[in-house]
Design a protein around this motif. Sequence first.
Motif, short mmCIF file in Angstrom:
data_model
loop_
_atom_site.label_atom_id
_atom_site.label_comp_id
_atom_site.label_asym_id
_atom_site.label_seq_id
_atom_site.Cartn_x
_atom_site.Cartn_y
_atom_site.Cartn_z
N ALA A 1 -22.54 5.81 19.51
CA ALA A 1 -21.20 5.98 18.94
C ALA A 1 -20.14 6.21 20.00
CB ALA A 1 -21.21 7.15 17.95
N GLY A 2 -20.57 6.50 21.24
CA GLY A 2 -19.61 6.71 22.31
C GLY A 2 -19.23 8.14 22.56
N LEU A 3 -20.03 9.11 22.05
CA LEU A 3 -19.70 10.51 22.26
C LEU A 3 -19.92 10.95 23.70
CD1 LEU A 3 -18.81 13.16 20.86
CD2 LEU A 3 -21.24 13.63 20.44
N GLY A 4 -20.91 10.37 24.35
CA GLY A 4 -21.20 10.74 25.72
C GLY A 4 -22.32 9.88 26.27
N TYR A 5 -22.70 10.16 27.50
CA TYR A 5 -23.85 9.49 28.10
C TYR A 5 -24.97 10.51 28.25
CZ TYR A 5 -23.18 11.76 32.63
OH TYR A 5 -23.08 12.69 33.62
N GLY A 6 -26.20 10.02 28.41
CA GLY A 6 -27.32 10.94 28.58
C GLY A 6 -28.55 10.23 29.05
N MET A 7 -29.56 11.04 29.43
CA MET A 7 -30.84 10.52 29.88
C MET A 7 -31.75 10.31 28.67
SD MET A 7 -30.43 10.31 33.14
CE MET A 7 -32.12 10.04 33.69
N MET A 8 -32.25 9.08 28.52
CA MET A 8 -33.06 8.73 27.36
C MET A 8 -34.33 8.02 27.79
SD MET A 8 -29.95 7.38 24.94
CE MET A 8 -28.39 7.83 25.71
N PRO A 9 -35.45 8.27 27.09
CA PRO A 9 -36.71 7.62 27.46
C PRO A 9 -36.69 6.13 27.12
CG PRO A 9 -37.01 8.93 25.49
CD PRO A 9 -35.62 9.21 25.97
N GLU A 10 -37.14 5.31 28.04
CA GLU A 10 -37.21 3.87 27.78
C GLU A 10 -38.00 3.56 26.52
OE1 GLU A 10 -36.92 1.66 32.13
OE2 GLU A 10 -38.85 1.83 31.12
N LEU A 11 -39.08 4.31 26.28
CA LEU A 11 -39.92 4.07 25.11
C LEU A 11 -39.13 4.12 23.81
CD1 LEU A 11 -43.19 6.13 25.76
CD2 LEU A 11 -43.02 3.66 25.40
N GLN A 12 -38.10 4.95 23.77
CA GLN A 12 -37.40 5.20 22.51
C GLN A 12 -36.19 4.30 22.31
OE1 GLN A 12 -36.41 9.31 22.10
NE2 GLN A 12 -36.28 9.23 19.88
N VAL A 13 -35.71 3.68 23.37
CA VAL A 13 -34.44 2.94 23.26
C VAL A 13 -34.59 1.47 23.61
CG1 VAL A 13 -32.98 4.97 23.61
CG2 VAL A 13 -33.81 3.66 25.60
N ALA A 14 -35.80 0.93 23.55
CA ALA A 14 -36.02 -0.47 23.92
C ALA A 14 -35.16 -1.41 23.07
CB ALA A 14 -37.50 -0.82 23.79
N ASP A 15 -35.09 -1.16 21.77
CA ASP A 15 -34.31 -2.04 20.89
C ASP A 15 -32.82 -1.94 21.20
OD1 ASP A 15 -36.64 -2.82 19.65
OD2 ASP A 15 -36.41 -1.45 17.95
N GLU A 16 -32.32 -0.73 21.44
CA GLU A 16 -30.89 -0.55 21.74
C GLU A 16 -30.52 -1.21 23.06
OE1 GLU A 16 -32.83 1.74 20.57
OE2 GLU A 16 -31.87 2.46 18.72
N GLN B 1 -32.09 -3.85 24.41
CA GLN B 1 -32.16 -5.30 24.23
C GLN B 1 -30.95 -5.82 23.47
OE1 GLN B 1 -35.75 -6.62 22.32
NE2 GLN B 1 -35.34 -8.79 22.67
N ALA B 2 -30.48 -5.04 22.49
CA ALA B 2 -29.32 -5.47 21.70
C ALA B 2 -28.00 -5.23 22.42
CB ALA B 2 -29.32 -4.75 20.35
N GLY B 3 -28.02 -4.49 23.51
CA GLY B 3 -26.79 -4.20 24.23
C GLY B 3 -25.99 -3.05 23.67
N HIS B 4 -26.56 -2.30 22.73
CA HIS B 4 -25.86 -1.13 22.18
C HIS B 4 -25.77 -0.01 23.20
CE1 HIS B 4 -25.81 -3.18 18.43
NE2 HIS B 4 -27.09 -2.99 18.14
N LEU B 5 -26.75 0.05 24.11
CA LEU B 5 -26.75 1.02 25.20
C LEU B 5 -26.97 0.27 26.51
CD1 LEU B 5 -28.99 3.88 23.71
CD2 LEU B 5 -26.50 3.93 24.02
N VAL B 6 -26.30 0.73 27.55
CA VAL B 6 -26.45 0.11 28.87
C VAL B 6 -26.53 1.22 29.92
CG1 VAL B 6 -25.24 -2.01 28.23
CG2 VAL B 6 -23.95 -0.08 29.14
N ASP B 7 -27.03 0.86 31.09
CA ASP B 7 -27.14 1.83 32.18
C ASP B 7 -25.77 2.18 32.73
OD1 ASP B 7 -30.13 2.14 32.94
OD2 ASP B 7 -29.89 -0.01 32.67
N VAL B 8 -25.53 3.47 32.90
CA VAL B 8 -24.29 3.88 33.57
C VAL B 8 -24.42 3.76 35.08
CG1 VAL B 8 -23.62 5.40 31.68
CG2 VAL B 8 -24.92 6.32 33.59
N MET B 9 -25.66 3.76 35.58
CA MET B 9 -25.92 3.54 36.99
C MET B 9 -27.08 2.56 37.08
SD MET B 9 -25.31 3.98 40.19
CE MET B 9 -24.19 5.39 40.29
N PRO B 10 -26.80 1.25 37.09
CA PRO B 10 -27.88 0.26 37.10
C PRO B 10 -28.84 0.50 38.26
CG PRO B 10 -25.76 -0.79 36.70
CD PRO B 10 -25.46 0.63 37.05
N GLY B 11 -30.13 0.39 37.93
CA GLY B 11 -31.16 0.58 38.94
C GLY B 11 -31.69 2.00 39.03
#
Length: 288
Positions: free
Chosen positions: A226-241, A243-253
């Motif tokens: 929703a855009g409230l903030g950024y945070g650390m999230m487990p890859e296992l839980q956010v694979a779909d987000e 892939q869909a581009g709903h979430l992206v890395d704030v620091m790629p790599g």
Amino acid sequence: MIDYRLLQAMAAVLEQGGFEKAANYLHLTQSAVSQRIKQLEHLLGQPVLIRSQPPKATSLGQRLHNHLQRVRQLEAGLELSANPEDLIIRITVNADSLDTWLPAALVLEDYPLLRFEVSVEDQAVGLRRMKQGEVMACLCATPEPLNGGDVIPLGVMRYRALASPAFIQRYHLTPPEPAIFHQAPCLIYSREDRLQHQFLADVAGTEPLYTHHLPSSEGFIKAAKAGLGYGMMPELQVADELQAGHLVDVMPGYSLDVPLYWHFWQMESPVMETLRASVARAASTALY
């Protein structure tokens, strides 16, 4: 030496949800159940139950109940008197494991009537409940075993610093400038959650200025989308987000690997040994 008839009366009140139901379960009068618990409290010099509706265990009562469960498990392993329906396994785990790979490990075909009471603690602090005698095993990030306990490594859970594309644009995080990350709102699961602090220390040598505390794993992800903030999230839980581009890395790599360990007591019942093997198998397919 504790009279186990007294412990069984206390356990029945907790497990059945009241004195009358406990009396029916034990084929005793309600007065007899009450007297046994009063006798236990007199011997110990402090209460074991909070007389609420339903009754709850005090800290001491919870440790005694946990002890009785371990005795029941050992009796079951020796094919003595323990009824499988009486077996309750108390464990404490981190929320991200419970929301991803762990539930499959709790399905034990040899013990279909086994009951679990799972408490959630941050992976950095969960071991304290086992140390206090409140749980029988712990899934956490601490590698050192307790006195009288043992530990096995399970693998690592990989976290990435993620946010919605709109959030990154709003706070001018493209291209990523580490110096301004600490000014952007940050999502934190709990007071013990230090993953975001570790991220900022790694990339910018600072700490977050503005934080939102969201003690819900699913709510954490929805807040980020929703855009409230950024945070650390487990890859296992956010694979779909991802892939869909709903979430992206704030620091790629960038990624942060958190090791996970299963802690258990050296005097392990067959039930707990079976559970440990199941947890290890599930972790081997889910974790790095």
